[in-house]
Design an enzyme around this catalytic site. Structure first.
Site, PDB file in Angstrom:
ATOM      1  N   GLY A  27      77.585  75.667  43.735  1.00 39.50           N
ATOM      2  CA  GLY A  27      77.961  75.756  45.495  1.00 39.50           C
ATOM      3  C   GLY A  27      78.834  74.625  45.738  1.00 39.50           C
TER       4      GLY A  27
ATOM      5  N   ASP B  78      80.789  73.502  33.138  1.00 41.52           N
ATOM      6  CA  ASP B  78      79.720  75.386  33.538  1.00 41.52           C
ATOM      7  C   ASP B  78      79.283  76.159  33.067  1.00 41.52           C
ATOM      8  OD1 ASP B  78      78.498  75.970  37.167  1.00 41.52           O
ATOM      9  OD2 ASP B  78      78.535  77.482  35.413  1.00 41.52           O
TER      10      ASP B  78
ATOM     11  N   CYS C 130      68.708  76.967  42.005  1.00 43.65           N
ATOM     12  CA  CYS C 130      69.174  77.731  43.416  1.00 43.65           C
ATOM     13  C   CYS C 130      69.427  79.258  42.799  1.00 43.65           C
ATOM     14  CB  CYS C 130      70.476  78.002  44.141  1.00 43.65           C
ATOM     15  SG  CYS C 130      70.742  76.151  44.678  1.00 43.65           S
TER      16      CYS C 130
END
Ligand code: ZN
Length: 250
Positions: free
Chosen positions: A38, A59, A186
């Site tokens: 995000g 990531d 999240c």
């Protein structure tokens, strides 16, 4: 810069604070993004569009349907792909003149320290406390500025930690490593989509200012955003003289 580059970056070059010299510095710069979700999406998109010469995305996750509500560099057709591969594709579509390294891993330890030391600025776009602390330690050690952002529900925060500046705190001065934190990732909490856009864009702005050498960085100040009332609060933050991470820095 060739003619195409002069046109592509003309709206930066026209800024007195950036100009050709500042844009040249951006083109020669290396930015490391920890997290391609995000916050990483808007941050990476703006850095790529602005011509940051080398962007490294780190990531270990894959694009999931639940990401697409807010992780705007990924697309429905790329569900299931590694986020770094999806991100690399998005960035090169905007700007094929840059290099994008896609590292599908959860960098830690010596590997993380090597990566940080090989870049000019680090953007922490991760979603967990352990990673934030590891990234901060690596940045303090390598004396590389850290642009840290975080968003949960309707709340966001962002600051810059640059230990090259004697007065700057590090992330752990503010959030000690041993503090008991509810690590609300999240992945399991609600997130108001545009908030990651706002905070991620601020991270990109701070990183570009550092790379171009213009403006006044967000050092020693923590900006907090309450998206419900759209209210910003600025808190002055200083060094913790007994911070175990940065107290011994030279
Ligand atoms: Zn510290």
């Amino acid at each position: 810069m060739d003619d195409r580059q002069l046109l592509r970056y003309s709206r930066h070059i026209l800024l007195d604070e950036i100009g050709i010299e500042g844009q040249e510095r951006v083109l020669g710069a290396r930015a490391l993004l920890i997290g391609a979700g995000g916050l990483g999406s808007p941050a990476a998109l703006y850095l790529a569009a602005s011509g940051v010469g080398r962007i490294t995305l780190v990531d270990d996750d894959e694009v999931d349907l639940t990401n697409l509500q807010r992780q705007v560099m990924h697309t429905t057709s790329r569900i299931g792909q590694p986020k770094v591969a999806s991100g690399r594709e998005a960035l090169l579509q905007i700007n094929p003149g840059i290099e994008v390294a896609a590292l599908r891993e959860r960098a830690a330890g010596e590997r993380l320290r090597e990566l940080v030391a090989a870049h000019d600025v680090v953007l922490d776009c991760s979603d967990n406390f352990a990673t934030r602390q590891a990234v901060n330690r690596a940045c303090v050690l390598a004396r590389v500025p850290l642009v840290a952002g975080a968003v949960i529900r309707f709340d966001g925060q962002v600051s810059v930690f640059d230990v090259r500046d004697e007065a700057s705190p590090c992330y752990a001065c503010l959030f000690p490593e041993d503090s008991r934190f509810e690590d609300a990732a999240c992945s399991s909490m609600g997130v108001f989509a545009p908030l990651v856009g706002v905070i991620g864009a601020v991270q990109a702005a701070e990183a570009l200012k550092l790379l171009a050498g213009c403006g006044r960085p967000l050092v020693g100040r923590l900006l907090m955003l309450d998206g419900r009332g759209m209210e910003w609060t600025e808190v002055r933050i200083g060094r913790n003289p007994s911070c175990p991470v940065c107290h011994a820095r030279g």
